[in-house]
Design a protein around this motif. Structure first.
Motif, PDB file in Angstrom:
ATOM      1  N   ALA A   1       2.014  12.046  -6.813  1.00  0.00           N
ATOM      2  CA  ALA A   1       1.939  10.675  -7.315  1.00  0.00           C
ATOM      3  C   ALA A   1       3.275  10.292  -7.929  1.00  0.00           C
ATOM      4  O   ALA A   1       3.979  11.137  -8.477  1.00  0.00           O
TER       5      ALA A   1
ATOM      6  N   PHE B   1       0.872  -1.172   0.000  1.00  0.00           N
ATOM      7  CA  PHE B   1       0.000   0.000   0.000  1.00  0.00           C
ATOM      8  C   PHE B   1       0.910   1.224   0.000  1.00  0.00           C
ATOM      9  O   PHE B   1       1.862   1.289   0.779  1.00  0.00           O
TER      10      PHE B   1
ATOM     11  N   ASP C   1       0.664   5.410   0.374  1.00  0.00           N
ATOM     12  CA  ASP C   1      -0.286   6.448   0.752  1.00  0.00           C
ATOM     13  C   ASP C   1       0.437   7.547   1.517  1.00  0.00           C
ATOM     14  O   ASP C   1       1.579   7.379   1.950  1.00  0.00           O
ATOM     15  N   ALA C   2      -0.249   8.661   1.675  1.00  0.00           N
ATOM     16  CA  ALA C   2       0.215   9.724   2.562  1.00  0.00           C
ATOM     17  C   ALA C   2      -0.445   9.496   3.910  1.00  0.00           C
ATOM     18  O   ALA C   2      -1.580   9.038   3.976  1.00  0.00           O
ATOM     19  N   ALA C   3       0.279   9.799   4.969  1.00  0.00           N
ATOM     20  CA  ALA C   3      -0.272   9.593   6.307  1.00  0.00           C
ATOM     21  C   ALA C   3       0.351  10.569   7.283  1.00  0.00           C
ATOM     22  O   ALA C   3       1.543  10.885   7.191  1.00  0.00           O
TER      23      ALA C   3
ATOM     24  N   LEU D   1       4.501   4.731   3.514  1.00  0.00           N
ATOM     25  CA  LEU D   1       3.777   5.953   3.841  1.00  0.00           C
ATOM     26  C   LEU D   1       4.684   7.162   3.718  1.00  0.00           C
ATOM     27  O   LEU D   1       5.857   7.105   4.078  1.00  0.00           O
TER      28      LEU D   1
ATOM     29  N   THR E   1      -4.436   7.431   9.070  1.00  0.00           N
ATOM     30  CA  THR E   1      -4.736   7.174   7.658  1.00  0.00           C
ATOM     31  C   THR E   1      -6.120   7.720   7.347  1.00  0.00           C
ATOM     32  O   THR E   1      -6.329   8.899   7.420  1.00  0.00           O
ATOM     33  N   HIS E   2      -7.059   6.865   7.049  1.00  0.00           N
ATOM     34  CA  HIS E   2      -8.369   7.329   6.598  1.00  0.00           C
ATOM     35  C   HIS E   2      -9.490   7.077   7.601  1.00  0.00           C
ATOM     36  O   HIS E   2     -10.655   7.146   7.252  1.00  0.00           O
TER      37      HIS E   2
ATOM     38  N   PHE F   1       3.139  -1.259   4.261  1.00  0.00           N
ATOM     39  CA  PHE F   1       2.627   0.083   3.969  1.00  0.00           C
ATOM     40  C   PHE F   1       3.812   1.005   3.763  1.00  0.00           C
ATOM     41  O   PHE F   1       4.654   1.139   4.658  1.00  0.00           O
TER      42      PHE F   1
ATOM     43  N   TRP G   1      -5.963  15.097   0.321  1.00  0.00           N
ATOM     44  CA  TRP G   1      -4.524  15.338   0.342  1.00  0.00           C
ATOM     45  C   TRP G   1      -4.037  16.205  -0.806  1.00  0.00           C
ATOM     46  O   TRP G   1      -2.872  16.592  -0.829  1.00  0.00           O
TER      47      TRP G   1
ATOM     48  N   PRO H   1      -6.603   0.211   8.447  1.00  0.00           N
ATOM     49  CA  PRO H   1      -6.000  -0.473   7.313  1.00  0.00           C
ATOM     50  C   PRO H   1      -5.440  -1.836   7.708  1.00  0.00           C
ATOM     51  O   PRO H   1      -5.260  -2.707   6.869  1.00  0.00           O
TER      52      PRO H   1
END
Length: 75
Positions: A74, A3, A5-7, A55, A31-32, A53, A67, A36
């Motif tokens: 990206a 995974f 993602d930004a966190a 991050l 996270t969201h 992950f 975000w 997760p």
């Protein structure tokens, strides 16, 4: 399974962290809102593959819209 993602991790903007699912809570990662680790556990059990992950700490916390514009790009 990886995974990406930004966190919010209370780290320096742009800093990366590679974490196992069990490290998410102990690292203070935000996270969201949904765990997760639950999805990671399901994927690990269903596939037999390790889950990690990757991050990135954004430069600032996101506004309500997400975000976009927070210094995370990206790749």
């Amino acid at each position: 399974v990886l995974f990406v993602d930004a966190a919010e991790m209370s780290r320096t903007p742009g800093e990366l962290a590679l974490l196992a699912p069990e490290q998410l809570t102990s690292a203070g990662v935000g996270t969201h809102g949904t765990s997760p680790a639950v999805l990671a556990d399901y994927l690990r059990l269903a596939s037999g593959a390790p889950v990690r992950f990757l991050l990135a700490q954004p430069s600032r916390r996101p506004a309500r819209g997400g975000w976009a514009g927070c210094g995370v790009r990206a790749i």
